[in-house]
Design a protein around this motif. Sequence first.
Motif, PDB file in Angstrom:
ATOM      1  N   GLU A   1     -34.264  -9.664  55.904  1.00  0.00           N
ATOM      2  CA  GLU A   1     -33.347  -9.156  54.891  1.00  0.00           C
ATOM      3  C   GLU A   1     -32.536  -8.021  55.479  1.00  0.00           C
ATOM      4  OE1 GLU A   1     -35.885  -8.143  51.701  1.00  0.00           O
ATOM      5  OE2 GLU A   1     -37.099  -6.736  52.862  1.00  0.00           O
ATOM      6  N   GLY A   2     -31.429  -7.751  54.834  1.00  0.00           N
ATOM      7  CA  GLY A   2     -30.574  -6.659  55.267  1.00  0.00           C
ATOM      8  C   GLY A   2     -29.474  -7.113  56.199  1.00  0.00           C
ATOM      9  N   ARG A   3     -28.747  -6.173  56.712  1.00  0.00           N
ATOM     10  CA  ARG A   3     -27.579  -6.408  57.568  1.00  0.00           C
ATOM     11  C   ARG A   3     -27.896  -5.911  58.974  1.00  0.00           C
ATOM     12  NH1 ARG A   3     -21.589  -6.047  56.816  1.00  0.00           N
ATOM     13  NH2 ARG A   3     -20.694  -4.841  58.528  1.00  0.00           N
ATOM     14  N   VAL A   4     -27.547  -6.706  59.961  1.00  0.00           N
ATOM     15  CA  VAL A   4     -27.727  -6.323  61.360  1.00  0.00           C
ATOM     16  C   VAL A   4     -26.357  -6.181  62.006  1.00  0.00           C
ATOM     17  CG1 VAL A   4     -28.583  -7.059  63.621  1.00  0.00           C
ATOM     18  CG2 VAL A   4     -29.993  -7.388  61.595  1.00  0.00           C
TER      19      VAL A   4
ATOM     20  N   ARG B   1     -30.592 -12.595  63.937  1.00  0.00           N
ATOM     21  CA  ARG B   1     -31.975 -12.926  63.604  1.00  0.00           C
ATOM     22  C   ARG B   1     -32.914 -12.607  64.766  1.00  0.00           C
ATOM     23  NH1 ARG B   1     -30.273 -18.860  61.914  1.00  0.00           N
ATOM     24  NH2 ARG B   1     -28.331 -17.712  61.654  1.00  0.00           N
ATOM     25  N   GLN B   2     -32.416 -12.742  66.003  1.00  0.00           N
ATOM     26  CA  GLN B   2     -33.257 -12.382  67.149  1.00  0.00           C
ATOM     27  C   GLN B   2     -33.448 -10.870  67.244  1.00  0.00           C
ATOM     28  OE1 GLN B   2     -31.470 -14.439  70.486  1.00  0.00           O
ATOM     29  NE2 GLN B   2     -31.953 -16.454  69.611  1.00  0.00           N
ATOM     30  N   ILE B   3     -32.409 -10.107  66.933  1.00  0.00           N
ATOM     31  CA  ILE B   3     -32.549  -8.653  66.920  1.00  0.00           C
ATOM     32  C   ILE B   3     -33.547  -8.233  65.843  1.00  0.00           C
ATOM     33  CG2 ILE B   3     -31.347  -6.492  66.395  1.00  0.00           C
ATOM     34  CD1 ILE B   3     -28.865  -7.670  67.763  1.00  0.00           C
ATOM     35  N   ALA B   4     -33.462  -8.845  64.666  1.00  0.00           N
ATOM     36  CA  ALA B   4     -34.411  -8.527  63.596  1.00  0.00           C
ATOM     37  C   ALA B   4     -35.840  -8.843  64.020  1.00  0.00           C
ATOM     38  CB  ALA B   4     -34.048  -9.289  62.326  1.00  0.00           C
ATOM     39  N   LEU B   5     -36.029  -9.952  64.721  1.00  0.00           N
ATOM     40  CA  LEU B   5     -37.362 -10.330  65.189  1.00  0.00           C
ATOM     41  C   LEU B   5     -37.841  -9.389  66.294  1.00  0.00           C
ATOM     42  CD1 LEU B   5     -39.760 -12.199  65.064  1.00  0.00           C
ATOM     43  CD2 LEU B   5     -38.449 -13.925  66.311  1.00  0.00           C
ATOM     44  N   GLN B   6     -36.934  -8.965  67.169  1.00  0.00           N
ATOM     45  CA  GLN B   6     -37.296  -7.984  68.195  1.00  0.00           C
ATOM     46  C   GLN B   6     -37.784  -6.690  67.547  1.00  0.00           C
ATOM     47  OE1 GLN B   6     -33.497  -7.954  70.052  1.00  0.00           O
ATOM     48  NE2 GLN B   6     -33.840  -9.882  71.150  1.00  0.00           N
TER      49      GLN B   6
ATOM     50  N   ALA C   1     -27.995 -12.843  52.823  1.00  0.00           N
ATOM     51  CA  ALA C   1     -27.042 -13.786  52.238  1.00  0.00           C
ATOM     52  C   ALA C   1     -26.770 -14.986  53.129  1.00  0.00           C
ATOM     53  CB  ALA C   1     -25.728 -13.063  51.927  1.00  0.00           C
ATOM     54  N   ASP C   2     -26.786 -14.784  54.444  1.00  0.00           N
ATOM     55  CA  ASP C   2     -26.303 -15.821  55.354  1.00  0.00           C
ATOM     56  C   ASP C   2     -27.384 -16.573  56.114  1.00  0.00           C
ATOM     57  OD1 ASP C   2     -23.758 -15.000  54.636  1.00  0.00           O
ATOM     58  OD2 ASP C   2     -23.562 -13.617  56.332  1.00  0.00           O
ATOM     59  N   VAL C   3     -28.632 -16.061  56.102  1.00  0.00           N
ATOM     60  CA  VAL C   3     -29.685 -16.678  56.905  1.00  0.00           C
ATOM     61  C   VAL C   3     -30.921 -16.991  56.073  1.00  0.00           C
ATOM     62  CG1 VAL C   3     -31.182 -16.413  58.922  1.00  0.00           C
ATOM     63  CG2 VAL C   3     -28.841 -15.530  58.989  1.00  0.00           C
ATOM     64  N   GLY C   4     -31.479 -15.977  55.405  1.00  0.00           N
ATOM     65  CA  GLY C   4     -32.752 -16.158  54.721  1.00  0.00           C
ATOM     66  C   GLY C   4     -33.909 -16.103  55.705  1.00  0.00           C
TER      67      GLY C   4
ATOM     68  N   GLU D   1     -25.415 -23.504  57.365  1.00  0.00           N
ATOM     69  CA  GLU D   1     -26.714 -22.841  57.332  1.00  0.00           C
ATOM     70  C   GLU D   1     -27.446 -23.186  56.037  1.00  0.00           C
ATOM     71  OE1 GLU D   1     -29.474 -20.862  59.244  1.00  0.00           O
ATOM     72  OE2 GLU D   1     -27.466 -20.367  59.976  1.00  0.00           O
ATOM     73  N   ARG D   2     -28.704 -23.583  56.164  1.00  0.00           N
ATOM     74  CA  ARG D   2     -29.544 -23.800  54.982  1.00  0.00           C
ATOM     75  C   ARG D   2     -30.294 -22.486  54.744  1.00  0.00           C
ATOM     76  NH1 ARG D   2     -31.418 -28.178  56.310  1.00  0.00           N
ATOM     77  NH2 ARG D   2     -30.888 -29.728  54.744  1.00  0.00           N
ATOM     78  N   VAL D   3     -29.772 -21.649  53.823  1.00  0.00           N
ATOM     79  CA  VAL D   3     -30.329 -20.315  53.591  1.00  0.00           C
ATOM     80  C   VAL D   3     -31.588 -20.449  52.746  1.00  0.00           C
ATOM     81  CG1 VAL D   3     -29.908 -18.021  52.640  1.00  0.00           C
ATOM     82  CG2 VAL D   3     -28.040 -19.280  53.752  1.00  0.00           C
ATOM     83  N   TYR D   4     -32.724 -20.082  53.317  1.00  0.00           N
ATOM     84  CA  TYR D   4     -33.985 -20.240  52.595  1.00  0.00           C
ATOM     85  C   TYR D   4     -34.029 -19.309  51.391  1.00  0.00           C
ATOM     86  CZ  TYR D   4     -38.908 -20.656  51.536  1.00  0.00           C
ATOM     87  OH  TYR D   4     -40.087 -20.884  50.875  1.00  0.00           O
ATOM     88  N   PRO D   5     -34.339 -19.835  50.189  1.00  0.00           N
ATOM     89  CA  PRO D   5     -34.265 -19.025  48.972  1.00  0.00           C
ATOM     90  C   PRO D   5     -35.492 -18.164  48.700  1.00  0.00           C
ATOM     91  CG  PRO D   5     -34.785 -21.301  48.407  1.00  0.00           C
ATOM     92  CD  PRO D   5     -34.553 -21.281  49.899  1.00  0.00           C
ATOM     93  N   GLY D   6     -36.463 -18.148  49.604  1.00  0.00           N
ATOM     94  CA  GLY D   6     -37.619 -17.275  49.426  1.00  0.00           C
ATOM     95  C   GLY D   6     -38.686 -17.811  48.493  1.00  0.00           C
ATOM     96  N   THR D   7     -38.719 -19.116  48.283  1.00  0.00           N
ATOM     97  CA  THR D   7     -39.634 -19.725  47.309  1.00  0.00           C
ATOM     98  C   THR D   7     -41.087 -19.341  47.546  1.00  0.00           C
ATOM     99  OG1 THR D   7     -38.115 -21.601  47.183  1.00  0.00           O
ATOM    100  CG2 THR D   7     -40.328 -21.916  46.278  1.00  0.00           C
TER     101      THR D   7
END
Length: 301
Positions: free
Chosen positions: A147-150, A210-215, A166-169, A123-129
């Motif tokens: 952000e956060g835990r799902v 990430r799909q749950i977060a987007l939902q 930590a794992d996705v960004g 995974e290329r975790v985006y650093p939020g630049t």
Amino acid sequence: MAPAYRGRFAPSPTGLLHAGSLVAALASWLDARVHGGCWLVRIEDIDTPRCVAGAGEAILGQLAACGLTPDEPPWWQHTRGDAYGRALQQLRAAGRAYDCGCTRSDIDAVLAAAGRGHQRFGERVYPGTCRSGLHGRPPRAVRLRLEGRVEWLDRRLGAQHQDLTADVGDIVLKRADGLWAYQLAVVVDDAAQGITDVVRGEDLADNTARQIALQRALGVPTPRYLHTPLVLAADGHKLSKQNGAVPLDLREPQEALAQAGRALGLHLPPAATGAEWLAAAVTAWAGIIAGFPPAPLEGTR
């Protein structure tokens, strides 16, 4: 009252179905039949550079040859751009989506400087630049703040969790080449089609958080999820089009179905017809899923 069961199989037409993709198709069809629900097919053809001309129609033909016919006309994602655009506008208005000017090289450089080098296939975790602005860069992609835990309960795998920070960004919603990203398209279309249950291969389980977060960001329901066992190639890696998986040989559709069934734990005797085999498979699948942990619908948040 809980909504009526609606499931789907959503192949990408980057080639014909292979043995692994038939496993996912069969499992989703069986699950819909066991629950007396509706089974849909959605051709996920938004990644146009990778799509093969005529593959979508050929996939529908392969499914029909196996007796797996959708209960409603298939959807084609390339026709759904307006819906994705409205969802993106909603996320922008809520402050959840932002323009990003980073290239992959930019991201890798920031990660390397922080001692978080990108591993091949990792995974290329985006650093939020670009969260705070483009910093003089021209806009390229559009990203979603994550952000956060799902946590969720998979119907087969049980309790699951992922730390998005930590794992996705922050994930891409619209790509630098102007194409819609898979994550946005699949969430918007699952909601539009009223999908209550997603049954798909275990290789896609990592997309679930990430799909749950987007939902949740879009205020749409979260389906139940069931991830099926992977079909592995001779080298132990996932069987896929990218590693040379051959298209299904459907001169004997019942044998292809039986092979897919065995991958799902269905060891059935030969039947006179494919329809008879499928009927027996529905009964057998009901017995298998009875042993899975229950996973209630999360509903709209």
